[in-house]
Each structure stands twice: as structure tokens, then as C-alpha cells.
Design a protein around this motif. Sequence first.
Motif, PDB file in Angstrom:
ATOM      1  N   GLU A   1      24.754  36.765  87.947  1.00  0.00           N
ATOM      2  CA  GLU A   1      23.572  37.098  87.160  1.00  0.00           C
ATOM      3  C   GLU A   1      22.364  37.071  88.085  1.00  0.00           C
ATOM      4  O   GLU A   1      22.443  36.537  89.194  1.00  0.00           O
ATOM      5  CB  GLU A   1      23.390  36.130  85.988  1.00  0.00           C
ATOM      6  N   PRO A   2      21.245  37.652  87.653  1.00  0.00           N
ATOM      7  CA  PRO A   2      20.062  37.669  88.523  1.00  0.00           C
ATOM      8  C   PRO A   2      19.546  36.258  88.809  1.00  0.00           C
ATOM      9  O   PRO A   2      19.652  35.364  87.970  1.00  0.00           O
ATOM     10  CB  PRO A   2      19.027  38.448  87.713  1.00  0.00           C
ATOM     11  N   VAL A   3      18.988  36.111  89.998  1.00  0.00           N
ATOM     12  CA  VAL A   3      18.375  34.834  90.399  1.00  0.00           C
ATOM     13  C   VAL A   3      16.949  35.096  90.862  1.00  0.00           C
ATOM     14  O   VAL A   3      16.612  36.197  91.312  1.00  0.00           O
ATOM     15  CB  VAL A   3      19.167  34.132  91.524  1.00  0.00           C
ATOM     16  N   ALA A   4      16.127  34.070  90.771  1.00  0.00           N
ATOM     17  CA  ALA A   4      14.743  34.153  91.260  1.00  0.00           C
ATOM     18  C   ALA A   4      14.745  34.099  92.779  1.00  0.00           C
ATOM     19  O   ALA A   4      15.663  33.554  93.404  1.00  0.00           O
ATOM     20  CB  ALA A   4      13.929  32.989  90.695  1.00  0.00           C
TER      21      ALA A   4
ATOM     22  N   GLU B   1      19.014  24.608  97.759  1.00  0.00           N
ATOM     23  CA  GLU B   1      20.264  23.950  97.397  1.00  0.00           C
ATOM     24  C   GLU B   1      21.073  24.703  96.340  1.00  0.00           C
ATOM     25  O   GLU B   1      22.297  24.658  96.350  1.00  0.00           O
ATOM     26  CB  GLU B   1      19.980  22.536  96.872  1.00  0.00           C
ATOM     27  N   ALA B   2      20.399  25.346  95.412  1.00  0.00           N
ATOM     28  CA  ALA B   2      21.083  26.017  94.304  1.00  0.00           C
ATOM     29  C   ALA B   2      20.180  27.138  93.791  1.00  0.00           C
ATOM     30  O   ALA B   2      18.961  27.083  93.962  1.00  0.00           O
ATOM     31  CB  ALA B   2      21.382  25.019  93.179  1.00  0.00           C
TER      32      ALA B   2
ATOM     33  N   LEU C   1      12.424  20.360  93.894  1.00  0.00           N
ATOM     34  CA  LEU C   1      12.316  21.208  92.715  1.00  0.00           C
ATOM     35  C   LEU C   1      13.590  21.003  91.920  1.00  0.00           C
ATOM     36  O   LEU C   1      14.693  21.234  92.428  1.00  0.00           O
ATOM     37  CB  LEU C   1      12.151  22.679  93.124  1.00  0.00           C
ATOM     38  N   LEU C   2      13.438  20.522  90.698  1.00  0.00           N
ATOM     39  CA  LEU C   2      14.581  20.201  89.837  1.00  0.00           C
ATOM     40  C   LEU C   2      14.652  21.202  88.691  1.00  0.00           C
ATOM     41  O   LEU C   2      13.627  21.591  88.145  1.00  0.00           O
ATOM     42  CB  LEU C   2      14.413  18.805  89.231  1.00  0.00           C
TER      43      LEU C   2
ATOM     44  N   VAL D   1      18.793  19.267  91.796  1.00  0.00           N
ATOM     45  CA  VAL D   1      17.853  19.679  92.839  1.00  0.00           C
ATOM     46  C   VAL D   1      18.214  21.097  93.265  1.00  0.00           C
ATOM     47  O   VAL D   1      19.329  21.352  93.715  1.00  0.00           O
ATOM     48  CB  VAL D   1      17.904  18.729  94.052  1.00  0.00           C
ATOM     49  N   VAL D   2      17.271  22.030  93.105  1.00  0.00           N
ATOM     50  CA  VAL D   2      17.511  23.410  93.525  1.00  0.00           C
ATOM     51  C   VAL D   2      16.837  23.705  94.870  1.00  0.00           C
ATOM     52  O   VAL D   2      17.295  24.583  95.604  1.00  0.00           O
ATOM     53  CB  VAL D   2      17.092  24.431  92.441  1.00  0.00           C
TER      54      VAL D   2
END
Length: 168
Positions: A58-61, A94-95, A128-129, A135-136
Motif C-alpha cells: 500500500e502507499p507509504v508517506a 525504522e518502519a 517518531l512513534l 518507532v518508525v
Amino acid sequence: MNPITASEPVYLEDMKVGDSWRSPSREITADDVADFALLTGDNDPLHSSDAARSPFGEPVAHGLLGLSVLAGLSSEYPNAATLALVGISDWQFEAPIFFGDRVQVCTTVEQIQSHGRRSGRVTWIRQLLNQHGKVVQRGRFVTLVATRARARHLVQREPSSRKSLPAR
């Protein structure tokens, strides 16, 4: 978490290593991603409806959109008397951040060093959570932060004679 609110300025002498703050959350929308793509020219298919065939399904930022949102959310939590951003280091993505994710920032003072008589160099750990507490993104920001004496000195100075640039 630190009881200091967003509206109270935080000066160098107010901080100690280990202090931490958590920002409010913010939703990352498809419009945010489209606006960021328009602003930066980064139109990678990962950030559009074509992303169904991507590794994420799916799309991601954009990762840098996440970093930019982190910078904005952490500018008031804490409301540090920042003089300048001098560095970002050890940044890790991280994600992925998916459309509709709600993110918030956890900021912790890692190190404080004096920098002249009226400011200090503060190293912050910023994370950034997402809405699940995962944690992303994470890394370090380094800023110069004013002391109360520096803030008083800046208020007492004459207004700048520099002119702002005309609007385009």
C-alpha cells in the motif's frame, strides 16, 4: 514525561539530561503526501495508489515527510528557546508510515554542553512513534538553546535594521 507545557519557554538552565516530552499526535493523510510530493518533486510510485505492488502492499508517506512532521511536532514539546538547529545525526527510518497513521514525537535530552556564555548545545534523542507505539523513525537533533540571560539580552536589543525579502 516532563510537566512543562508547550506554552512555557524552556531555557538551557531548565533542562537536565534525561528530561523528556511527548507531543500531541498528528494524522498523516494522502493529501499531506500529495502536497509533499508537489513541494519536493518526489513522485516515487511508493507514495501513490500504484504502490499496491510495492514491498509494503500500500502507499507509504515519504520518509522525509515523517522527519519534517517530527521537526514540527517537537518544536513545541518542549518549547525550547532554540537559537539554531546545528545537526541531525544517526537518523534511522525504522518502519513505513502509512496513510492514516497517527504519529507523535518522544523527545529526550541526551547531552548538554555549554556553548559560550549565553547558550548551550543540546543533543536530543527524537523518536517518531505511530499510533501503535512503534518507532518508525529515530535519531539525534543538535540545537543551540539560549539561557535566560541570552533571552533577556535579545529582548533588550534594538529591532533589526535588516529588511525582509519582498514577496514573490
